[in-house]
Structures are given as C-alpha cells and as structure tokens.
Design an enzyme around this catalytic site. Sequence first.
Site, PDB file in Angstrom:
ATOM      1  N   PRO A  18     -67.636  35.091  12.232  1.00 18.93           N
ATOM      2  CA  PRO A  18     -68.707  35.932  12.754  1.00 18.93           C
ATOM      3  C   PRO A  18     -68.585  35.727  14.482  1.00 18.93           C
ATOM      4  CG  PRO A  18     -69.469  33.350  12.056  1.00 18.93           C
ATOM      5  CD  PRO A  18     -68.171  34.027  11.913  1.00 18.93           C
ATOM      6  N   MET A  19     -68.663  37.231  14.822  1.00 18.19           N
ATOM      7  CA  MET A  19     -68.589  36.958  16.385  1.00 18.19           C
ATOM      8  C   MET A  19     -69.705  38.023  16.901  1.00 18.19           C
ATOM      9  SD  MET A  19     -64.481  37.349  16.970  1.00 18.19           S
ATOM     10  CE  MET A  19     -64.134  38.404  15.541  1.00 18.19           C
ATOM     11  N   ALA A  20     -70.439  37.512  17.948  1.00 14.69           N
ATOM     12  CA  ALA A  20     -71.616  38.580  18.399  1.00 14.69           C
ATOM     13  C   ALA A  20     -71.080  39.471  19.042  1.00 14.69           C
ATOM     14  CB  ALA A  20     -72.614  37.450  19.232  1.00 14.69           C
ATOM     15  N   GLN A  72     -75.513  35.030   8.926  1.00  9.72           N
ATOM     16  CA  GLN A  72     -75.572  33.691   9.698  1.00  9.72           C
ATOM     17  C   GLN A  72     -76.752  33.680  10.541  1.00  9.72           C
ATOM     18  OE1 GLN A  72     -73.276  32.716  13.348  1.00  9.72           O
ATOM     19  NE2 GLN A  72     -72.350  31.047  11.912  1.00  9.72           N
ATOM     20  N   CYS A 103     -72.364  27.230  18.102  1.00 11.45           N
ATOM     21  CA  CYS A 103     -72.543  28.193  19.280  1.00 11.45           C
ATOM     22  C   CYS A 103     -72.545  27.432  20.734  1.00 11.45           C
ATOM     23  CB  CYS A 103     -73.668  29.064  19.036  1.00 11.45           C
ATOM     24  SG  CYS A 103     -73.585  30.173  20.660  1.00 11.45           S
ATOM     25  N   LYS A 142     -71.540  26.632   9.785  1.00 11.00           N
ATOM     26  CA  LYS A 142     -70.316  26.673  10.379  1.00 11.00           C
ATOM     27  C   LYS A 142     -70.589  25.836  11.715  1.00 11.00           C
ATOM     28  CE  LYS A 142     -67.303  29.971  12.905  1.00 11.00           C
ATOM     29  NZ  LYS A 142     -67.632  29.845  14.298  1.00 11.00           N
ATOM     30  N   GLY A 204     -59.797  29.055  14.025  1.00 14.27           N
ATOM     31  CA  GLY A 204     -59.383  28.570  15.424  1.00 14.27           C
ATOM     32  C   GLY A 204     -57.943  28.954  15.788  1.00 14.27           C
ATOM     33  N   GLY A 227     -60.940  35.041  13.811  1.00  8.98           N
ATOM     34  CA  GLY A 227     -61.795  35.771  14.811  1.00  8.98           C
ATOM     35  C   GLY A 227     -61.053  36.600  15.534  1.00  8.98           C
ATOM     36  N   ARG A 228     -60.698  36.450  16.687  1.00  4.55           N
ATOM     37  CA  ARG A 228     -60.237  37.459  17.546  1.00  4.55           C
ATOM     38  C   ARG A 228     -58.868  37.904  17.144  1.00  4.55           C
ATOM     39  NH1 ARG A 228     -60.823  33.449  22.311  1.00  4.55           N
ATOM     40  NH2 ARG A 228     -60.379  32.196  20.309  1.00  4.55           N
TER      41      ARG A 228
END
Length: 350
Positions: A18-20, A72, A103, A142, A204, A227-228
Amino acid sequence: MTFQIDQLTVHGVAVLAPMAGMTDLSFRRLCAAEGCSLVYTELVHARLLLQGAHRSLQNVEVGADERPVGVQLYGHDPAVLADAAAWVEENIECDLIDLNMGCPVPKIVSRGAGAAIMRDPALVERLVRAVSDAVSLPVTAKTRSGWDDAELNALPVGKAVEQGGGKALAVHARTRAQRHEGPVNWELLAQIKAELSIPVIGNGGVTTPEGALAMREATGIDAVMVGRGALGNPWLFGQIDDLWHGRPVTLPTPAQRRAMLVRHLAVAKDGFERWATRNTTRRGKTAEGRAMAFLRGHLIRYMEGAPGRDGFRARLNELLTVEAVLEAADDAWGWDDAVRAETESLLAAA
Ligand SMILES: Cc1cc2nc3c(=O)[nH]c(=O)nc-3n(C[C@H](O)[C@H](O)[C@H](O)COP(=O)(O)O)c2cc1C
C-alpha cells in the site's frame, strides 16, 4: 505457487505494497493485470471513512479486475476500527482488512496510530481482536521491524496479531526511525517467519525479480511485498513470477511500455472524472488535469532510462492533459510512428 490467508487463496508470491498517493485504483489495476497476486488500498483513516469523507470513500473504491484486494485502515481506537471494518465489509467488494501499524508520519504517530501502535503489543492484540470480531473477512496487519534499532518490536507485534486472530502479517523490515531508506533486516524477517504460524509477507527494498527471490530464499517468508520497485514498472510482478517458475525474464518492449502508460493515463482520468466534485470545477481545474497532476510521481518513474528524462521532468508541471503527457513521453523516449502504431495494436488486442 499459492499461499493462504485464512480462507483466501493467494496465487503467486509477489504482492503490491500500500502506498498513499500511489496505489490508487488505476495503478492497482495495472499491477493486477501484470500478475500481482494481491493489492491493497492506501491507508484510509477509519474515523473519516465512517464520517463519509469524500477522499476516504474514493480511496476505498475497488475494482472487480483487481481482486484479491485488501482495504487498509488506520486508527488507534478498537471500536472505531471495528466499525470502519464492518462498514467496509458491508459496502466494499474486497477480500481482507489490513490494519496499519507501521506508518512513520509524525502527524499519525503523534495521535497514537501507525507505527506508535507497535510499541504496545497489548493494544495490537486488542485492535486485531476487535476488528476480527466485527467482520468475517480475514484481518491482517502491516508493521515495521521496530520503532528504532534499540526497540525491534516486530516479533512481539506479530505474536499479538496472531493472538488477536489476525490471519497474516506483513513486515516492512526497516524501523520507524529509518523511514523508507537503509538496510532491510532479513534476519529478523527469518526469525518472525520461524516463530509465527500465520503467513508472513516480507517487504523492503525489492526492485528486481532476483531481489524478490533472494529475500524469499534467505528468510522463508510466504510472499514478497513490493512498493517503490513497482512504480513505473508494473512488469516486475510478472518477472518475479517468471523467475520463480524458472522461465526467462523479459523486459517490456517500447510499445508495451507506451501501452502501459496510455492505459494508466486513461484509467486515472476516468477515475478522477467519476469522483469529480463541484468544488474542483469551481476552482477551474478539470478532472483530467487533476488526474495528470496526481500521476506525476508515476510519470517520472515511467521515464526511468529514457534519454530525455530530464527534459520531461522539467515540463512535468505543465502536462495537464493525456495528450500532452503522451507527446512529452514520445519525445523523452524517442518513440516514433512505428512504436505508436504497435501500441495501438496492443491496446486494440487487449
Ligand atoms: C509514497 C509512499 C506511501 C506509502 N503509504 C503507505 C500506506 O498507505 N500504508 C502502508 O502500510 N505503507 C505505506 N508505505 C510503505 C510501503 O508500503 C512499503 O512498506 C515501503 O515503501 C517499503 O517497501 P519498498 O522498499 O518496496 O518501497 C508508503 C511508502 C511510500 C514510499
């Protein structure tokens, strides 16, 4: 290759983090189509969702073409989280509820939510139990490796999640103090996997198929969360799957790259049009312009490796229509008529 989150069978070993501001419906759809086995909404404030906040409602919109999908939630009050989860179960076609316990953003931590929850395993257990009692969907969490190097809380947090009835744990194996940079603690991931009976998803620093497999082999985790590394690169999920199954890993062709961009722009524009409010019209910004502005973080990632990336970046703020973005991308990559024609055939065939 599958793993189980309670009754949910997840096909594959790579899931999207999940990435805001990044993992909205448009991006999740593209990742799901490329073989990502599970996606999550960005973190959604439980109380604001219950109050019907426009932004929160937009953030929990999910599509039939991205299943399985987790919603989430974040907050620190067990009753509020339980009510929000029950609302989600009743109103949203999703597959699990994930609770954010990692977070690092000060505004969230100072209110006792996000990473602050890690410091109190008794609260972790209460939260997971309250939410699990309120819904029949699987509840997952998470978290991070810990608060800082001196306080590595992930193992007690994981045990509390399990104790509270949680069905899986995702661990971003960096501390809150590290934020999003620096070494990822594979040793701790291996220890958590060894000591918990629920599935553990490791997260990660994974940016390549080789990196995903290395993390999995070194730690024994059930799945890898990316993620990224997936930004501007939704192909990574298919590549991880290919490498995992011993198939050759291929890179996207120019036309595939351009087709991905075209699809991303179209679904994002469509989403912003559906959620446009009178407010935004009053401010004189079109839904298309807002969608293009929202996508900036993605757009620059699609230019990774393009000869004209710097020029694209310099023009980014002016690119407020689909057409303008595509023209600038054609310039940056040097895509010619042949690539454009091939893109059209790919899109027509899809
Ligand atoms: C822009 C951004 C937004 C993020 N938003 C969330 C979020 O909403 N919920 C969450 O649990 N983690 C969030 N994260 C953390 C990611 O899920 C992930 O744990 C982190 O990026 C490490 O994975 P990576 O190294 O593969 O990027 C966010 C990270 C970034 C970079």
